[in-house]
Scaffold this motif. Structure first.
Motif, short mmCIF file in Angstrom:
data_model
loop_
_atom_site.label_atom_id
_atom_site.label_comp_id
_atom_site.label_asym_id
_atom_site.label_seq_id
_atom_site.Cartn_x
_atom_site.Cartn_y
_atom_site.Cartn_z
N ILE B 91 0.74 -1.26 0.03
CA ILE B 91 0.05 -0.10 -0.14
C ILE B 91 0.90 1.39 -0.03
CG2 ILE B 91 -1.85 1.27 1.27
CD1 ILE B 91 -1.91 -1.59 2.74
N PRO B 92 1.17 1.89 -1.24
CA PRO B 92 1.94 2.99 -1.41
C PRO B 92 1.14 4.23 -0.73
CG PRO B 92 1.19 2.43 -3.45
CD PRO B 92 0.76 1.34 -2.40
N ARG B 93 1.79 5.30 -0.15
CA ARG B 93 0.91 6.13 0.69
C ARG B 93 1.53 7.47 -0.13
NH1 ARG B 93 -0.09 6.64 6.86
NH2 ARG B 93 2.28 6.68 6.83
N ILE B 94 0.72 8.40 -0.43
CA ILE B 94 0.89 9.69 -0.61
C ILE B 94 0.42 10.68 0.28
CG2 ILE B 94 0.51 11.58 -2.49
CD1 ILE B 94 0.39 9.29 -4.41
N TRP B 95 1.37 11.24 1.23
CA TRP B 95 0.85 12.26 2.35
C TRP B 95 1.85 13.18 2.29
CZ3 TRP B 95 2.80 12.57 7.27
CH2 TRP B 95 3.71 11.53 7.66
N GLY B 96 1.63 14.36 3.14
CA GLY B 96 2.65 15.22 3.53
C GLY B 96 1.94 16.46 4.20
N TYR B 97 2.63 17.55 4.57
CA TYR B 97 2.23 18.56 5.42
C TYR B 97 2.08 19.84 4.32
CZ TYR B 97 3.58 15.58 9.25
OH TYR B 97 3.75 14.83 10.08
N TYR B 98 1.01 20.65 4.65
CA TYR B 98 0.99 21.90 3.93
C TYR B 98 0.58 22.99 4.92
CZ TYR B 98 -1.54 24.95 1.08
OH TYR B 98 -1.99 26.31 0.12
N PHE B 99 1.42 23.94 4.99
CA PHE B 99 1.52 25.13 5.78
C PHE B 99 0.54 26.21 5.04
CE2 PHE B 99 2.82 29.35 6.74
CZ PHE B 99 2.75 29.27 8.23
N GLY B 111 -3.28 11.86 -0.24
CA GLY B 111 -3.73 11.50 -1.50
C GLY B 111 -4.48 10.23 -1.55
N SER B 112 -5.79 10.02 -2.00
CA SER B 112 -6.37 8.80 -1.89
C SER B 112 -7.74 8.96 -3.19
CB SER B 112 -7.17 8.39 -0.60
OG SER B 112 -7.40 7.27 -0.71
N ASP B 113 -7.85 7.88 -3.84
CA ASP B 113 -8.73 8.12 -5.03
C ASP B 113 -10.18 7.54 -4.63
OD1 ASP B 113 -7.00 9.39 -6.49
OD2 ASP B 113 -6.41 7.75 -7.54
N LEU B 114 -10.14 6.15 -4.28
CA LEU B 114 -11.53 5.65 -3.89
C LEU B 114 -11.99 5.58 -2.46
CD1 LEU B 114 -11.98 2.54 -5.93
CD2 LEU B 114 -12.74 2.28 -3.44
N LEU B 115 -12.83 6.78 -2.27
CA LEU B 115 -13.16 6.96 -1.00
C LEU B 115 -14.50 7.28 -0.71
CD1 LEU B 115 -10.04 9.22 -0.17
CD2 LEU B 115 -10.55 6.95 0.99
N ILE B 116 -15.32 7.98 -1.16
CA ILE B 116 -16.60 8.55 -1.10
C ILE B 116 -17.60 7.46 -0.85
CG2 ILE B 116 -18.63 10.12 -1.70
CD1 ILE B 116 -16.79 11.83 -3.07
N SER B 190 -7.46 13.96 -4.45
CA SER B 190 -7.12 12.65 -5.30
C SER B 190 -5.61 12.71 -5.30
CB SER B 190 -7.54 12.87 -6.63
OG SER B 190 -6.88 14.21 -7.29
N LYS B 191 -4.90 11.47 -5.78
CA LYS B 191 -3.51 11.04 -5.71
C LYS B 191 -2.92 11.90 -6.63
CE LYS B 191 -3.51 6.36 -4.48
NZ LYS B 191 -3.72 4.91 -4.94
N SER B 192 -3.34 12.25 -8.00
CA SER B 192 -2.76 13.39 -8.82
C SER B 192 -2.86 14.76 -8.18
CB SER B 192 -3.31 13.31 -10.00
OG SER B 192 -4.71 13.86 -9.91
N SER B 193 -3.90 15.20 -7.73
CA SER B 193 -3.82 16.47 -7.01
C SER B 193 -2.89 16.53 -5.89
CB SER B 193 -5.26 16.88 -6.42
OG SER B 193 -6.28 17.10 -7.74
N ALA B 194 -2.91 15.26 -4.98
CA ALA B 194 -1.97 15.58 -3.85
C ALA B 194 -0.70 15.45 -4.02
CB ALA B 194 -2.28 14.49 -3.03
N ARG B 195 -0.15 14.88 -5.19
CA ARG B 195 1.31 15.04 -5.66
C ARG B 195 1.60 16.60 -6.11
NH1 ARG B 195 3.81 10.30 -6.90
NH2 ARG B 195 2.71 8.43 -7.00
N LYS B 196 0.73 17.14 -6.63
CA LYS B 196 0.93 18.52 -7.29
C LYS B 196 1.10 19.46 -6.09
CE LYS B 196 -1.04 18.05 -11.81
NZ LYS B 196 -2.43 17.72 -12.36
N ILE B 197 0.17 19.28 -5.07
CA ILE B 197 0.11 20.22 -3.78
C ILE B 197 1.42 19.95 -3.09
CG2 ILE B 197 -0.73 20.84 -1.95
CD1 ILE B 197 -2.59 21.69 -4.44
N LEU B 198 1.86 18.53 -2.80
CA LEU B 198 3.05 18.57 -2.00
C LEU B 198 4.23 18.36 -2.93
CD1 LEU B 198 1.54 15.33 -0.21
CD2 LEU B 198 1.68 17.48 0.69
N GLY B 199 4.11 18.59 -4.16
CA GLY B 199 5.42 18.50 -5.08
C GLY B 199 6.09 17.29 -5.09
#
Lengths: 99, 392
Positions: B91-99, B111-116, B190-199
């Protein structure tokens, strides 16, 4: 039995009843449902830590930070007092894998 | 039986004679017990919750470490890991902090896609746009972001990505305050958006969870991974749980702080009682012995006095502690744990306390006090009544 003794027992009984009432404030099924919900959130998002404090990385994700995290943001990490006083760095001896 | 009740009656009347002093004593005693019991209840509740909720997470967590700092993990590692015997799921995770500049708060982006679909079951409020996928324009928020930005479900939130561009998201769902302990500072994208925000580059993830088939093999697989790959750290679920166990148990953290403060306060109280009897007390004991009371009668009477005071103070203390922690949400303890951050988790604790904890509060409260009451009484009771009355 005299009045004062009766009064003592009555006071103790009232307190015990109050305590028992408080102990049963939340039903077991309510708590089970709550835990089920939290487990679902944890599994869906793959969460590993609880949001006890947002003060610093090592207090927000206490099981995840690098071992020197408490000392990276500022020497002595005094900007994170008092939460850092309770969290502290993880016990590294537990984390070492035998090679 | 009648004799014991008569002694109890005498003890109650004796306490009522000095009601001002004894009320003050019960009040201080109650506050000490209330503080100690609050710490016990607070830590018990959190300990149970953390252990119960985290028991089903993946058994192993893999992080990359470079120079003592966490690094991003290459996705190519996933293929290598899935080849290891006994591994059930990677289970690869995409996560990080946002100031968040406007508020100064730090949020956790996941970052996660299948949730609602799952979230609706999880008692989370949501708008009508129910889909199984979280697309790149959607976001789910914890109460922290909504409160600090005065937003509601259905409105839009704007985040700045790693390149400095503004990105807007529609808030399609929000966690309820009930799950604040887990979700207060979360923003799910979403994973792609989280990647963009977190770089995060496309071929990297933050860390990796590894589920294994057999629980007994967790340590072996962990060791195997540790030997096979360099510059990584493997954390097992047991180690992760022990971090929380340590934080909330007798071994360290908040419990020790609370216990030390309360025990010091209690020792001062007990020492004051044990330091000796007052002139009036000695005189009373002398008269009682003079009119024919035996040593054991005096001790029984003092025992009952101690029981009346300690039982009342302990029960009252436990009730106050219960109200403090579970009804008023621990306003005196929570600030220490929360710290001085911008966003304060407003989690509610659930009343889960085992009988062992209540018994411990009773034992630590009643027995030392009874000892501190009876020992000086015994000293006073064995002295000669004539001498006491002459000196008194």
């Amino acid at each position: 039995m005299r009045k004062s003794t009766i009064a003592f027992f009555v006071i103790i009984c009232i307190q015990l009843c109050l305590l028992i009432g408080l102990l049963n404030m939340e039903s077991e099924s309510e708590y089970t449902n709550f835990i089920k919900t939290e487990k679902l959130i944890v599994q869906e998002y793959n969460l590993t830590d609880f949001c006890l404090s947002t003060e610093s990385r090592h207090t927000r994700h206490i099981s995840q930070p690098e071992l020197m995290a408490p000392f990276q943001d500022l020497p002595g990490f005094h900007d994170h007092f008092p939460s850092s006083s309770f969290f502290g760095p993880p016990d590294t001896s537990l984390w070492r894998q035998d090679k | 039986m009648n004799r014991i009740l008569n002694l109890l009656d005498y003890a109650v009347k004796s306490l009522l004679r000095r009601w001002r002093k004894n009320t003050a004593l019960v009040l201080i005693y109650t506050l000490v017990v209330a503080f100690f019991a609050s710490v016990v209840f607070f830590t018990s509740s959190l300990k149970y919750e953390t252990q119960a909720v985290l028991q089903d997470i993946p058994e192993l967590w893999l992080q990359k470490i470079t120079g003592g700092r966490l690094e991003l993990v290459s996705e190519s590692l996933i293929d290598s890991l899935s080849g290891i015997r006994g591994v059930k799921k990677i289970i690869p995770r995409i996560w990080g902090y946002y100031f968040d500049t406007p508020t100064g708060a730090v949020f956790t982006i996941i970052g996660s896609d299948l949730l609602i679909d799952g979230l609706l079951v999880a008692n989370v409020t949501s708008t009508s746009s129910v889909t199984e996928k979280l697309d790149s324009t959607m976001a789910l928020c914890g109460t922290g972001f909504l409160e600090t930005h005065l937003l509601e479900t259905g409105q839009r939130l704007t985040l700045i990505d790693a390149e400095g561009k503004l990105r807007g998201f529609s808030i399609v769902g929000a966690f309820t305050a009930k799950s604040d302990l887990l979700t207060r500072d979360l923003i799910i994208l979403s994973k792609s958006s989280a990647r963009k925000i977190l770089g995060l580059p496309e071929d990297k993830v933050t860390d990796i969870g590894i589920a294994v088939w057999n629980d007994d093999e967790v340590d072996n697989i962990g060791r195997k991974i540790d030997r096979k790959f360099h510059g990584i750290r493997v954390v097992t679920r047991a180690q992760l749980l022990s971090t929380y166990e340590t934080l909330f148990s007798y071994r360290g953290g908040i419990f020790i702080y609370g216990a030390i403060i309360s025990l010091f306060a209690f020792l001062i109280l007990a020492w004051d009682r044990a330091a000796g009897l007052s002139r009036e007390d000695k005189k009373e004991l002398g008269i009682l012995k003079g009119i024919g009371w035996q040593i054991n009668d005096v001790l029984w009477m003092k025992f009952w006095e101690g029981i009346v005071i300690s039982l009342n103070a302990t029960l009252l203390g436990i009730i106050i502690a219960w109200l403090h922690v579970f009804v008023w949400h621990a306003p005196l303890l929570k600030p220490f744990l929360i710290g001085w951050s911008v966003m304060y988790p407003e989690y509610q604790l659930h009343p889960v306390v085992d009988s062992g904890s209540i018994l411990m509060v009773f034992l630590l409260s009643v027995i030392p006090y009874l000892t501190a009451t009876i020992i000086p009484a015994w000293r006073g009771a064995v002295t000669d009544p004539a001498e006491v009355m002459q000196n008194g």
